[in-house]
Design a protein around this motif. Structure first.
Motif, PDB file in Angstrom:
ATOM      1  N   ARG A   1       0.818  -1.206   0.000  1.00 27.71           N
ATOM      2  CA  ARG A   1       0.000   0.000   0.000  1.00 27.71           C
ATOM      3  C   ARG A   1       0.853   1.258   0.000  1.00 27.71           C
TER       4      ARG A   1
ATOM      5  N   LEU B   1      -4.355   5.502  -4.422  1.00 30.12           N
ATOM      6  CA  LEU B   1      -5.210   5.001  -5.480  1.00 30.12           C
ATOM      7  C   LEU B   1      -6.589   4.579  -4.965  1.00 30.12           C
ATOM      8  N   THR B   2      -6.611   3.975  -3.782  1.00 31.95           N
ATOM      9  CA  THR B   2      -7.896   3.549  -3.220  1.00 31.95           C
ATOM     10  C   THR B   2      -8.002   4.105  -1.801  1.00 31.95           C
TER      11      THR B   2
ATOM     12  N   TYR C   1      -7.988   2.572   0.837  1.00 30.30           N
ATOM     13  CA  TYR C   1      -7.079   1.844   1.723  1.00 30.30           C
ATOM     14  C   TYR C   1      -5.644   2.328   1.588  1.00 30.30           C
ATOM     15  N   THR C   2      -5.343   2.950   0.466  1.00 26.66           N
ATOM     16  CA  THR C   2      -3.958   3.340   0.252  1.00 26.66           C
ATOM     17  C   THR C   2      -3.761   4.848   0.373  1.00 26.66           C
ATOM     18  N   SER C   3      -4.752   5.568   0.835  1.00 26.84           N
ATOM     19  CA  SER C   3      -4.538   6.982   1.103  1.00 26.84           C
ATOM     20  C   SER C   3      -3.537   7.083   2.248  1.00 26.84           C
TER      21      SER C   3
END
Lengths: 255, 261, 325
Positions: free
Chosen positions: B214, B220-221, B223-225
């Motif tokens: 991540r 990108l999503t 969860y990956t902020s």
């Protein structure tokens, strides 16, 4: 030599899953693309300026990390070992040791938040901040240990015989902590040279080091032969280095 | 001298400031590091429903527990019962796993496993972790090794056979060292990243691998902020520190007890 | 070299709530050997460190030749110090250890060499043989000498020695004590010698200060202190003594002054011989009088007593010393 059953599990496990892999690695490093014996993989590392550049670049980063952490850790180790006492010393030591329990991956992310906060982005500076941050406690410990071993009366003696603070540092403390300086520098140099996580997460476009190259050659590039050759060189080099320094420090500590 | 004191305090503070800042950002209602949009718990709530994270945690726990138990079990007889000459062999063998950079031994093991056609996944990761953990377990056990061996000899002069002496004397006497070895190897395995990365194969993720994946592709999503990653990393750090603290407290209590004796 | 006179005045040293030194005043004469003698923990080493400037006193002043040096840093006092653990520098060879004080004084190279060789000669180490040796290659006695040479080479105003020979065996210790006396005579240095060993103190001192519990109990020449102890503690700590309750406190009688079957004595008791121990030319005899043991020391020649003998013992009043406590 007969090896008894008591140590057999350990010997077999390490032979199978630690030593055998390096034999395979050595074998792989002499394999050409068609499976023939070749030295091309090693020659490629020297001939191809890209590889050579990455290797030299990693050494530069490692040396910089070593020098900076040494300069930062040395005065602090003097304070913790020789001036702080009782409760204060225990707390300072605990605070210096705790980072060992937090993985470099997590600490790299923590550094990233700081980098972004002060307005920097991934790059050489960010990577060096991360490297120093990671390796500072590792440099600190051996120096602290040798600093603690200096006897109180050796310092008293220097003072009584007329040494001012500068003489004391130059003629007594630094020479007597030399084993710690050598051990700490060696540890940091060897470990930082193959550091993979920090350059990858913080280095941005400047973060391509030996570690990244090994990763790339094996997991993305599929150039196993060259990757194996590079890994072999690094391993052998570090083993020889570690051996020499272990002997040297052995001499120095033989007081 | 005062100056030196402030310098040392400042240097140690520098070790913690990034971690504190990261923890703060994990409560940040924004998508990127470096901007503060108010306090939120949503990254942690999201983590609660994060099936990938839960499955990674399960994998990490399984590998860490098994690797700790297996490596300690393998190291125990060598550390507690071996004779001096045998110990020389063992010391020689565990030295390289400690000093060789992890990335090179990871690559080498990966190659071997692929040559053997060994499927990459839980078992291969477990083997990889155990290979370096044996060395750490042995090192953690060695301080108690001498006492256990001496008392076992005493037990045998009193009529105990070798196995009974080991079971009834050596093991109980060495318990502090065994627990230390289990704690240390669990932590090494639980936080390991590099060896796992090279030996895991596709589809088998531990928590550090998840963090890596991540962190490499941020933003990108949900969860990956960046704050979401900070929240995941914070959780992992808290777990690490909790285990480290328990381990340290245990060690301190143990050395205090020995001090009283 | 001319030694300075050291004068400590009203020195008190406290560590938290414990008092290591309690109002100590002492004049240490120049160019003599003064011994601080006392059991461990009596404060003698602390006093030495205060003279050296390694510890600040809680109260009181230190004077060198009348000059107040209480607040002077140790490196500015021109002191030679021989530490209990020697504190030789392990990273330097013998020559550089001895040269240390000269190097930090920026003494020119030729002069350094001359004086290091002089100091090594003085302590009986052949410079051509020992100068380049490493410290860990030397025996205990040789290390002692290097430590003394290192302290002497700077021609110190005062030479301070903190139990320097405590860990050496008897013969080497005797030799080094004699050597120390000779060196002191030749250099004329003021020497302060700390020990808990009364034999060392007797062998080496011009003057002895007996200490206990942070206080100086008595100061005098070895003969004075031996013949005229001012307390039972001094009497028992410095030499052997029989201490018996008497009028006005205690009476002290030295074992060699106790007479067996005397023709003439001021005090006489009936006694049983309990034990007889041969110590070279001397007999150490223990006699029991009314349930109390009296120690007696006699030359061996002519003396025939054995355990169980019934004898009379006694002493002359002039050999008895009365002390208040």
């Amino acid at each position: 030599m007969k090896i008894s059953t008591i140590i057999l599990p350990l010997v077999i496990f390490l032979a199978l899953f630690f030593y055998a892999p390096f034999i395979i690695l050595g074998y792989q490093s002499f394999q050409g693309l068609g499976g023939e014996f070749t030295l091309d993989n090693y020659l490629a590392l020297v001939r191809d300026p890209t590889y050579l550049h990455v290797i030299l670049y990693s050494i530069v980063i490692a040396v910089e990390t070593t020098v900076i952490t040494l300069l930062l850790a040395y005065p602090a180790s003097y304070y913790v070992a020789r001036i702080a006492s009782g409760q204060e010393k225990i707390i300072l030591l605990a605070l210096l040791l705790t980072p060992f329990w937090i993985d470099v991956l997590l600490r790299s992310i923590a550094i990233k938040t700081i980098i972004y906060t002060i307005g920097l982005r991934e790059g050489y500076t960010a990577m060096m901040i991360g490297m120093v941050y990671e390796y500072l406690p590792i440099m600190f410990l051996p120096i602290y240990a040798s600093m603690s071993r200096i006897s109180r009366s050796a310092i008293d003696a220097a003072r009584v015989f007329g040494a001012n603070t500068w003489d004391l540092i130059r003629r007594v403390i630094v020479p007597m902590t030399l084993p710690g300086i050598v051990a700490g520098s060696l540890l940091v140099l060897l470990m930082s040279m193959t550091e993979f996580v920090i350059p990858s997460l913080l280095g941005g476009t400047q973060g391509f080091t030996i570690g990244s190259l090994i990763y790339y050659l094996f997991l993305s590039g599929g150039l196993w032969g060259v990757g194996a050759a590079l890994t072999m060189i690094v391993t052998v080099m570090l083993m020889v280095f570690a051996f020499i320094i272990a002997k040297r420090t052995g001499d120095i500590t033989a007081w | 001298m005062k100056l030196l004191k402030y310098y040392t305090y400042a240097l140690i503070a520098m070790l913690y400031i990034p971690i504190i800042v990261m923890i703060l950002y994990s409560f940040d209602n924004s998508k990127y590091f470096g901007e503060w949009n108010g306090f939120t718990l949503r990254w942690y709530e999201q983590l609660l429903h994060d099936t990938q994270a839960w499955s990674a945690l399960k994998n990490s726990m399984v590998v860490a527990v098994l690797s700790a138990v297996i490596s300690t079990a393998i190291a125990i007889p060598a550390a507690l019962m071996a004779r001096d000459r045998e110990k020389d062999i063992v010391s020689l063998m565990i030295y390289p796993p400690v000093i060789i950079p992890e990335i090179t031994e990871a690559v080498a093991l990966m190659l071997l496993l692929i040559y053997l056609g060994f499927p990459l996944g839980l078992v291969s990761v477990l083997i990889g972790h155990t290979a370096f953990n044996i060395a750490y377990a042995y090192i953690a056990l060695s301080p108690v090794g001498g006492t256990g061996a001496r008392l076992a000899v005493a037990a045998r002069t009193l009529g105990a056979d070798r196995f009974t002496a080991f079971l009834k004397v050596t093991i109980p006497v060495s318990m502090p060292g065994i627990i230390a070895a289990l704690g240390l190897t669990f932590m090494m395995s639980f936080t390991d990243f590099i060896k796992t990365l090279f030996t895991k194969g596709p589809g088998f993720d531990t928590l550090p691998i998840l963090v890596w994946n991540r962190a490499r592709r941020p933003g990108l999503t949900p969860y990956t902020s960046q704050p979401a990653i900070a929240a995941l990393a914070t959780t992992l750090i808290l777990i690490s520190i909790a285990i480290a603290l328990a381990y340290t407290l245990y060690e301190v209590r143990r050395s205090e007890k020995q001090g009283e004796l | 070299m001319k030694g300075v006179e050291v004068y400590v005045e009203g020195i008190t040293k406290k560590y938290g709530s414990t008092t290591a030194l309690d109002g100590v005043t002492l004049r240490i004469p120049p160019s003599e050997i003064t011994t601080l003698l006392g059991p461990s923990g009596c404060g003698k080493t602390t006093l030495l460190k205060i003279i050296a400037g390694l510890e600040p006193p809680t109260k009181g002043r230190v004077y060198f030749d009348g000059r107040d040096v209480t607040n002077l840093a140790p490196e500015k006092r021109n002191i030679g110090f021989v530490f209990q653990d020697l504190a030789l520098f392990p990273h330097l060879n013998v020559f550089e250890n001895v040269a240390f004080g000269l190097r930090v004084r920026r003494v020119p190279e030729a002069e350094v060499k001359k004086r290091v060789y002089w100091a090594l000669d003085l302590v009986g180490l052949d410079p051509s043989e020992f100068a380049r040796r490493r410290i860990h290659e030397l025996s205990g006695g040789q290390q002692q000498r290097v430590a003394i040479a290192r302290a002497l080479v700077i021609e110190p105003a005062v030479l301070l020695l903190d139990e320097p020979f405590a860990h050496l065996d008897y013969k080497i210790k005797q030799r080094l004590l004699l050597q120390l006396k000779r060196i002191q005579r030749e250099t004329g240095a003021t020497v302060v010698y700390v020990t808990h060993d009364q034999n060392e103190a007797m062998a080496v001192s011009h003057k002895i200060a007996v200490m206990n519990n942070g206080k100086i109990l008595q100061v005098g020449s070895p003969e004075e202190v031996y013949e005229k102890p001012n307390s039972s503690f001094v009497a028992s700590f410095f030499g052997e003594a029989n201490v018996l309750p008497g009028e006005g406190g205690f009476i002290v009688i030295r074992p060699e002054r106790v007479l067996i079957n005397p023709d003439r004595a001021d005090t006489v008791y009936d006694a049983y011989i309990e034990d007889v121990v041969f110590q070279g030319p001397l007999l150490h005899i223990e006699a029991r009088v009314n349930g109390k043991i009296i120690k007696i020391i006699k030359p061996r020649n002519g003396m025939v007593v054995k355990p169980g003998d019934k004898v009379r013992i006694g002493w002359l009043q002039k050999d008895v010393r009365v002390v208040p406590e």
